[in-house]
Design a protein around this motif. Structure first.
Motif, PDB file in Angstrom:
ATOM      1  N   ALA A 134      -6.332  -0.486  -7.070  1.00 56.19           N
ATOM      2  CA  ALA A 134      -5.218  -0.112  -6.186  1.00 56.19           C
ATOM      3  C   ALA A 134      -5.716   0.026  -4.750  1.00 56.19           C
ATOM      4  CB  ALA A 134      -4.574   1.177  -6.662  1.00 56.19           C
ATOM      5  N   TYR A 151      -1.308   3.910  -5.381  1.00 58.30           N
ATOM      6  CA  TYR A 151      -1.937   4.281  -6.658  1.00 58.30           C
ATOM      7  C   TYR A 151      -1.056   5.309  -7.355  1.00 58.30           C
ATOM      8  CZ  TYR A 151      -5.025   6.968  -9.739  1.00 58.30           C
ATOM      9  OH  TYR A 151      -5.555   7.625 -10.810  1.00 58.30           O
ATOM     10  N   THR A 182      -1.948  -0.837 -10.529  1.00 54.51           N
ATOM     11  CA  THR A 182      -1.441   0.366  -9.854  1.00 54.51           C
ATOM     12  C   THR A 182      -2.087   1.638 -10.408  1.00 54.51           C
ATOM     13  OG1 THR A 182       0.664  -0.739  -9.544  1.00 54.51           O
ATOM     14  CG2 THR A 182       0.695   1.631  -9.318  1.00 54.51           C
ATOM     15  N   HIS A 211       7.067  -0.648  -7.910  1.00 58.86           N
ATOM     16  CA  HIS A 211       7.126  -2.089  -7.658  1.00 58.86           C
ATOM     17  C   HIS A 211       8.547  -2.607  -7.818  1.00 58.86           C
ATOM     18  CE1 HIS A 211       2.972  -2.675  -6.895  1.00 58.86           C
ATOM     19  NE2 HIS A 211       2.613  -2.114  -8.026  1.00 58.86           N
ATOM     20  N   ILE A 228      -2.417  -1.183  -2.655  1.00 58.92           N
ATOM     21  CA  ILE A 228      -1.095  -0.864  -3.211  1.00 58.92           C
ATOM     22  C   ILE A 228      -1.087   0.635  -3.528  1.00 58.92           C
ATOM     23  CG2 ILE A 228      -0.461  -3.120  -4.165  1.00 58.92           C
ATOM     24  CD1 ILE A 228      -1.623  -2.348  -6.825  1.00 58.92           C
TER      25      ILE A 228
END
Ligand code: 57M
Length: 361
Positions: free
Chosen positions: A225, A232, A219, A286, A230
């Motif tokens: 990322a 960042y 991340t 997350h 996903i």
């Protein structure tokens, strides 16, 4: 600390560049925490025994647990001490996220310490009242969430990422604040409920920290990322150093908590581990991955909610022989180690499912 001290010197001594790498520091944070735990463990356990921080049977647990009476508790101080020292040694101390996570970790640890102290030394079986405990947890979680919002100005702070979906991100706006608080308090209590058999809480915690630590690293890395699609989060990668320290401290603690346990972690360990784990997940966006990888904790908590709900609805009938669910399996005749190892297996499978969400999008 080593990062802050040694990286500026790398212009003169190029080998010191190695301290720039998060992966290097996370690995050595784990090794350091584990070594500290193994070294101080026997001494601390002896002291806890002498100071009679011992577990007294409440008299209504499965029969087997009566043999555990006299086992020292509050071994969580070993985890807390070694993880904090190792993290301070290896992490970039200018990173605000490290301080936010340490704030929750230490505050929940103190809360647990007072609770354990009341239960063991002051012989007040219920410890801190549920109300005081909840309010204290709430105050810390509110402060931590407020600090996270202050630091993450990317516009993503209130977003909830949905694993398995490429572009589906839910912006919870103001509700995110309440959601984050719920995740932090919920996780802290869930680990606490799980901590009822030797090794049962610590190994799933270690597995969760390994998995979340990896997510955190990805991340905080612009290229990974973006490749994995996903969210960042700038500077969050440093939290893998904290996760590394937790993995080392957890494995070191398991050395003593393995069946038959020489020490239990106590609330000082369970509340702090659960709170810190959730804070890392919240910062790294997350939260749902945490629910997957921490599925054993979710399952234990759900078993209590269902048991209590069913009991009330039916006027006294039980869904399980006893909740949390590890007691159900014990009363069904499984040995303690069988329950524990099977729950570990479930944790590993859930960690793999969590990792698969990186690609299954
Ligand atoms: C603490 N504490 C362990 C140790 C550990 C609402 C209700 C579900 C609450 C719940 C509860 O009180 N849970 C939180 C559970 C205790 O361990 C100590 O507590 C620390 C963690 N907070 O570090 O210091 C005992 O667990 C055993 N143990 C080990 N190895 C370990 O490594 O063997 C712990 C760590 C230790 C030791 O025996 O003494 C605990 O289980 O008490 N309450 C319950 O969990 C109770 N469940 C219950 O009443 N269920 C009801 C309803 C209300 C859902 C039902 O099913 O009908 C259980 N508590 C106990 N025995 N003592 C029931 C069985």
């Amino acid at each position: 600390m080593l990062y802050n001290l040694l990286v500026p010197l790398s212009d003169y001594l190029s080998i010191l560049n190695v301290f720039r790498y998060i992966t290097f520091r996370a690995a050595y944070a784990a090794v350091t925490a584990m070594i500290i735990t193994i070294i101080i463990g026997p001494y601390v356990i002896r002291k806890l025994r002498e100071m009679s921080f011992n577990m007294q049977s409440k008299g209504y647990e499965p029969e087997r647990h009566k043999t555990k009476e006299g086992t020292p508790t509050m071994g969580g101080v070993i985890i807390l001490g070694s993880a904090v020292c190792s993290c301070l040694l290896w992490a970039d101390l200018k990173n605000p996220y490290i301080w936010i996570v340490l704030f929750v970790f230490i505050s929940y640890g103190l809360l647990g310490f007072v609770d354990d102290y009341k239960k063991t030394i002051l012989k007040s079986p219920d410890g801190i009242s549920a109300k005081t405990k909840f309010i204290s947890q709430l105050v810390v979680a509110v402060a931590a969430t407020a600090m996270i919002m202050q630091v993450d100005l990317s516009g993503n702070a209130t977003k909830l990422a949905m694993p398995f979906f490429k572009h589906f991100v839910l912006d919870l706006s103001y509700f995110y604040f309440a959601f984050a608080i719920f995740v932090i308090i919920g996780s802290s209590n869930a680990v606490n409920l799980t901590d009822g058999l030797d090794g049962l809480a610590i190994m799933p915690s270690v597995i969760a920290f390994v998995t979340i630590g990896l997510f955190v690293y990805l991340t905080g890395h612009v290229k990974f990322a973006s490749y994995l699609q996903i969210i960042y989060v700038r500077n969050v990668g440093e939290l893998s150093v904290f996760c590394g320290a937790m993995v080392g401290a957890g494995l070191g603690f398991l050395w003593f908590n393995a069946h038959p346990a020489s020490v239990f972690m106590g609330d000082v360990g369970s509340l702090s581990i659960g709170g810190a784990l959730a804070t890392v997940a919240v910062i790294a966006k997350h939260e749902i991955v945490l629910a997957i990888v921490g599925g054993v904790f979710v399952m234990e908590t759900m078993s209590v909610i269902l048991q209590v709900g069913y009991f009330k609805m039916t006027g006294g009938k039980r869904l399980f022989r006893m909740a949390p669910i590890h007691h159900h399996f014990e009363l069904a005749g499984w040995s303690e180690t069988k329950v524990t190892v099977r729950f570990w297996i479930i944790s590993i499978i859930l960690a793999l499912v969590a990792l698969s969400t990186l690609k299954l999008r």
